[in-house]
Each structure stands twice: as C-alpha cells, then as structure tokens.
Enzyme design. Structure first.
Site, PDB file in Angstrom:
ATOM      1  N   LEU A  64      82.217  27.421 -12.170  1.00 33.16           N
ATOM      2  CA  LEU A  64      82.729  27.741 -13.501  1.00 33.16           C
ATOM      3  C   LEU A  64      82.831  26.480 -14.357  1.00 33.16           C
ATOM      4  CD1 LEU A  64      85.446  30.146 -12.106  1.00 33.16           C
ATOM      5  CD2 LEU A  64      83.369  30.809 -13.337  1.00 33.16           C
ATOM      6  N   PRO A  65      82.950  26.645 -15.691  1.00 30.32           N
ATOM      7  CA  PRO A  65      82.904  25.458 -16.558  1.00 30.32           C
ATOM      8  C   PRO A  65      84.002  24.426 -16.283  1.00 30.32           C
ATOM      9  CG  PRO A  65      82.556  27.446 -17.853  1.00 30.32           C
ATOM     10  CD  PRO A  65      82.925  27.890 -16.459  1.00 30.32           C
ATOM     11  N   THR A  95      83.335  21.425 -11.434  1.00 32.44           N
ATOM     12  CA  THR A  95      83.992  20.116 -11.615  1.00 32.44           C
ATOM     13  C   THR A  95      85.252  20.353 -12.440  1.00 32.44           C
ATOM     14  OG1 THR A  95      81.847  19.012 -11.652  1.00 32.44           O
ATOM     15  CG2 THR A  95      83.732  17.767 -12.478  1.00 32.44           C
ATOM     16  N   LYS A 170      84.127  12.955  -7.341  1.00 29.74           N
ATOM     17  CA  LYS A 170      83.198  13.340  -8.419  1.00 29.74           C
ATOM     18  C   LYS A 170      83.551  12.653  -9.739  1.00 29.74           C
ATOM     19  CE  LYS A 170      80.350  15.994 -10.855  1.00 29.74           C
ATOM     20  NZ  LYS A 170      78.910  15.903 -10.787  1.00 29.74           N
ATOM     21  N   LYS A 245      83.064  15.802 -20.859  1.00 27.86           N
ATOM     22  CA  LYS A 245      84.051  16.613 -20.116  1.00 27.86           C
ATOM     23  C   LYS A 245      84.539  15.870 -18.867  1.00 27.86           C
ATOM     24  CE  LYS A 245      84.126  19.872 -16.662  1.00 27.86           C
ATOM     25  NZ  LYS A 245      83.382  20.690 -15.735  1.00 27.86           N
TER      26      LYS A 245
HETATM   27  P1  NAD Z   1      77.621  26.932 -17.515  1.00 26.99           P
HETATM   28  O1  NAD Z   1      78.520  26.884 -18.688  1.00 26.99           O
HETATM   29  O2  NAD Z   1      76.142  26.972 -17.704  1.00 26.99           O
HETATM   30  O3  NAD Z   1      77.996  28.218 -16.596  1.00 26.99           O
HETATM   31  C1  NAD Z   1      79.293  28.678 -16.360  1.00 26.99           C
HETATM   32  C2  NAD Z   1      79.241  30.188 -16.149  1.00 26.99           C
HETATM   33  O4  NAD Z   1      80.567  30.644 -15.818  1.00 26.99           O
HETATM   34  C3  NAD Z   1      78.833  30.960 -17.400  1.00 26.99           C
HETATM   35  O5  NAD Z   1      77.782  31.854 -17.066  1.00 26.99           O
HETATM   36  C4  NAD Z   1      80.113  31.713 -17.821  1.00 26.99           C
HETATM   37  O6  NAD Z   1      79.846  32.966 -18.418  1.00 26.99           O
HETATM   38  C5  NAD Z   1      80.793  31.871 -16.481  1.00 26.99           C
HETATM   39  N1  NAD Z   1      82.249  32.080 -16.566  1.00 26.99           N
HETATM   40  C6  NAD Z   1      83.159  31.416 -17.297  1.00 26.99           C
HETATM   41  N2  NAD Z   1      84.410  31.869 -17.037  1.00 26.99           N
HETATM   42  C7  NAD Z   1      84.272  32.856 -16.120  1.00 26.99           C
HETATM   43  C8  NAD Z   1      85.188  33.702 -15.442  1.00 26.99           C
HETATM   44  N3  NAD Z   1      86.513  33.645 -15.660  1.00 26.99           N
HETATM   45  N4  NAD Z   1      84.693  34.616 -14.569  1.00 26.99           N
HETATM   46  C9  NAD Z   1      83.356  34.689 -14.324  1.00 26.99           C
HETATM   47  N5  NAD Z   1      82.436  33.900 -14.919  1.00 26.99           N
HETATM   48  C10 NAD Z   1      82.895  33.000 -15.818  1.00 26.99           C
HETATM   49  O7  NAD Z   1      78.029  25.676 -16.601  1.00 26.99           O
HETATM   50  P2  NAD Z   1      77.125  24.919 -15.504  1.00 26.99           P
HETATM   51  O8  NAD Z   1      76.242  23.922 -16.165  1.00 26.99           O
HETATM   52  O9  NAD Z   1      76.542  25.947 -14.583  1.00 26.99           O
HETATM   53  O10 NAD Z   1      78.255  24.062 -14.755  1.00 26.99           O
HETATM   54  C11 NAD Z   1      79.171  24.669 -13.868  1.00 26.99           C
HETATM   55  C12 NAD Z   1      80.055  23.568 -13.291  1.00 26.99           C
HETATM   56  O11 NAD Z   1      79.238  22.614 -12.577  1.00 26.99           O
HETATM   57  C13 NAD Z   1      80.821  22.757 -14.348  1.00 26.99           C
HETATM   58  O12 NAD Z   1      82.092  22.486 -13.860  1.00 26.99           O
HETATM   59  C14 NAD Z   1      79.980  21.485 -14.507  1.00 26.99           C
HETATM   60  O13 NAD Z   1      80.761  20.378 -14.930  1.00 26.99           O
HETATM   61  C15 NAD Z   1      79.473  21.300 -13.091  1.00 26.99           C
HETATM   62  N6  NAD Z   1      78.203  20.544 -12.991  1.00 26.99           N
HETATM   63  C16 NAD Z   1      77.197  20.805 -13.852  1.00 26.99           C
HETATM   64  C17 NAD Z   1      75.997  20.078 -13.745  1.00 26.99           C
HETATM   65  C18 NAD Z   1      74.832  20.347 -14.673  1.00 26.99           C
HETATM   66  O14 NAD Z   1      73.897  19.536 -14.695  1.00 26.99           O
HETATM   67  N7  NAD Z   1      74.844  21.458 -15.423  1.00 26.99           N
HETATM   68  C19 NAD Z   1      75.869  19.088 -12.765  1.00 26.99           C
HETATM   69  C20 NAD Z   1      76.918  18.878 -11.867  1.00 26.99           C
HETATM   70  C21 NAD Z   1      78.095  19.610 -11.996  1.00 26.99           C
END
Ligand code: NAD
Length: 296
Positions: A64-65, A95, A170, A245
């Site tokens: 999740l975000p 994260t 992290k 973030k």
């Molecule tokens: P994203 O915003 O693309 O996806 C998050 C998903 O969670 C969305 O589809 C949203 O609809 C869903 N969501 C939000 N609240 C919800 C809830 N209560 N119930 C169900 N679904 C819900 O984010 P991402 O890029 O996939 O990143 C996810 C996590 O991984 C973050 O914490 C980010 O910091 C971490 N991360 C991301 C990357 C990257 O390169 N994108 C790399 C390492 C770590």
C-alpha cells in the site's frame, strides 16, 4: 498456499502476478476495480474488502502507499485483523514509518497473528523480474515461514531484527541514496561548468574515492550511463515523489528519536523544491536540474 494480496499498484500488480505464476491460490483486493479485474483474468479470485480477502488466507500480503493506508487496511472494521485466521501470517511490504509498523504488528500479536514488516528495494523492474530484496522486521520464526512466499517475488531476504526494523533499514538506505544522488549531481554540474567532459569526470570519480551507486550505475548527467534514467529524459526509474515520501518518513522518525539528520533534512527540502517545480513525476536523479537549469 492460500494467499490474500491487498494493494495492486505499480509494485503489487507484478508481485501478485509472480505469486500466481508460482502456483499459489490468490485472493486479491484493491480500492480500484481495474487491477483486480486484470488479476482475476490471470487466475486470482476477487474479494469485496480487505477482511474478505484475509478470511481464508494462510498468508496476507499488503503493498500500500503509506502508513495511513496500512492502518486502514489492517485495523478498521473491514480490515485484515477483523477476519484473519488465528495462525495466518501477515506481511506488510509497503514502505511506512517504523512506529506504525510496530503499532499494527502489536495489534496483530494481541489476536495471535505474527506480522512482519517487509519493505522492498528493486523497484518495479525487480517486482516484474521477481528479484526484489526484502528487508524484514519481526519474529525470526515468522521470517522462516515467510521465506518460501517471499521467494516467489524476490531473490534476497534479510532479517533486520525486531518488528519495524525492516522499515528502519529501508528509510536509512533511501535517505543515504538521496544524499549521495544530490552530491553526485552537484559535483557533475560543477565539473561540466568548469569545462571537463562529464563522461571523463564520471570515469575518474568511479575509479576514485567519490565513487558511489549514484555515480557509477545511475549517474544523473545525461549520456554518461546509457542505461540510467538520465539518458532517457528521466523516465522509467524511481519517481522523485516516492523519494520525497521516503525522506519524509526518515525525517519524521529522526524527529521522534531526537536524532539529527542534517543532510537528510536538506535532501528532503531539495526534493520538495523539485516537486514544487512540477518535476515530481520524473526519476529522482532529475534533481540535477535544480543545479543547472535543465540539462536535457
Ligand atoms: P501505488 O500507489 O502504485 O499502489 C498502491 C495501491 O494500493 C493502489 O492500487 C491503491 O488503489 C491501493 N490502495 C490504497 N489504499 C488501499 C486500501 N485501503 N485497500 C486496498 N487497496 C488500497 O504504489 P506502489 O508504487 O505500488 O508502491 C507501493 C509501496 O511500495 C509504497 O509504500 C512505496 O513506497 C513502496 N515502493 C515502491 C517502489 C516503486 O518503485 N514504485 C519501490 C520500492 C518500494
């Protein structure tokens, strides 16, 4: 294994796909319909809520975000903790701040569920290729139980100690990455301004004491490293918004611990400036444009 996967965004989508490929029975949930439908077409079952997804799962994974989303997905009436089986293993790969990770894991422990924080590095490329690194905090026995599941999504799993320590690893790493990227950008722009060929300068840095990942693998100066986002107009890497973030999480955690993070705080402000310029969607190495006007 029966797995619930909650949060099918940029990272969650390919991670869930790799779990399906490995033969796990997947139930998925997201607030938006499109990614759920796509996973169902690939063989997953859809759930109506986080609780609904968790109800029959042996392992629950969330991606999740940020911290409020994790709290909501686990602790509300329709959340994971309201429905998870007693012995289900809970894995949060988002994260988030270490304090929230520890608080939610403590609530899970009260109802008999082991919960691990397991944030990842490797980005969307690592998620697609199932080569992610997981930094894991929590009970060592639960870590051993999680390994076969993590192996369907990644290559390296590091146990970092008690609950929340995966998040600590992290955010410390990403704070240092931001600082080293800003330092590399500053040095590369100074060299270019003073007349040295940027490729030559990078070559010298990369065989000298200034070398770091930001200089030798992900150099922010366009054309120095062909595979780096700088050489494709800062697209397709790690977005500056996500870096901002992570810096916020590090600075907040430092404030709570009364620990100075002088360069981390400055890095946060510089990424804030980059976002305010409208560049938050670019790769984080585009911070170099703060020092130059645009170089591409
Ligand atoms: P994203 O915003 O693309 O996806 C998050 C998903 O969670 C969305 O589809 C949203 O609809 C869903 N969501 C939000 N609240 C919800 C809830 N209560 N119930 C169900 N679904 C819900 O984010 P991402 O890029 O996939 O990143 C996810 C996590 O991984 C973050 O914490 C980010 O910091 C971490 N991360 C991301 C990357 C990257 O390169 N994108 C790399 C390492 C770590």
């Amino acid at each position: 294994m029966k797995i619930a996967f909650i949060g099918l965004g940029n990272m969650g989508k390919p991670m869930a796909r790799n779990l399906l490929k490995a033969g796990h029975a997947l139930t998925v949930y997201d607030l938006t319909a499109e990614p759920v439908e796509a996973q169902c077409a690939a063989g997953a079952a859809a759930a109506a809520s986080a609780a609904d997804a968790a109800r029959v799962a042996e392992v629950v994974i969330t991606m999740l975000p940020s911290s409020p989303h994790v709290r909501e997905a686990y602790t509300t009436a329709n959340g994971v903790l309201a429905a998870a089986q007693r012995d289900a293993l809970l894995l949060d790969c988002s994260t988030i701040d270490p304090h929230t990770a520890r608080a939610v894991a403590a609530l899970a422990a009260e109802r008999g569920n082991a919960m691990l924080d397991a944030p990842v590095s490797g980005g969307t490329g690592g998620a697609e290729a199932a080569t992610l690194t997981f930094m894991v905090g929590g009970d060592p026995g639960a870590f051993e139980r999680a390994k076969p599941v993590l192996a369907s999504m990644g290559k390296n799993f590091v146990h970092c100690g008690a609950s929340g320590n995966g998040q600590v690893a992290k955010i410390c790493n990403n704070m240092l990455l931001a600082i080293s990227m800003i330092g590399t950008a500053e040095a590369m722009m100074l060299g270019a301004k003073l007349g040295i060929d940027p490729k030559l300068l990078a070559g010298i840095i990369n065989t000298s004491s200034g070398r770091c990942w930001s200089s030798d693998t992900y150099n922010p100066y366009p054309g120095v490293i062909q595979t780096a986002p700088a050489s494709r107009y800062y697209t397709g890497g790690f977005g500056a918004e996500l870096m901002l973030k992570d810096l916020g999480l590090a600075v907040d955690a430092a404030r709570a611990a009364k620990q100075p993070v002088a360069l981390g705080g400055l890095a946060q402000q510089l990424y804030q400036m980059m976002n305010a310029r409208g560049d938050g969607g670019k790769d984080f190495s585009a911070i170099i444009n703060l020092f130059s006007g645009n170089v591409s």
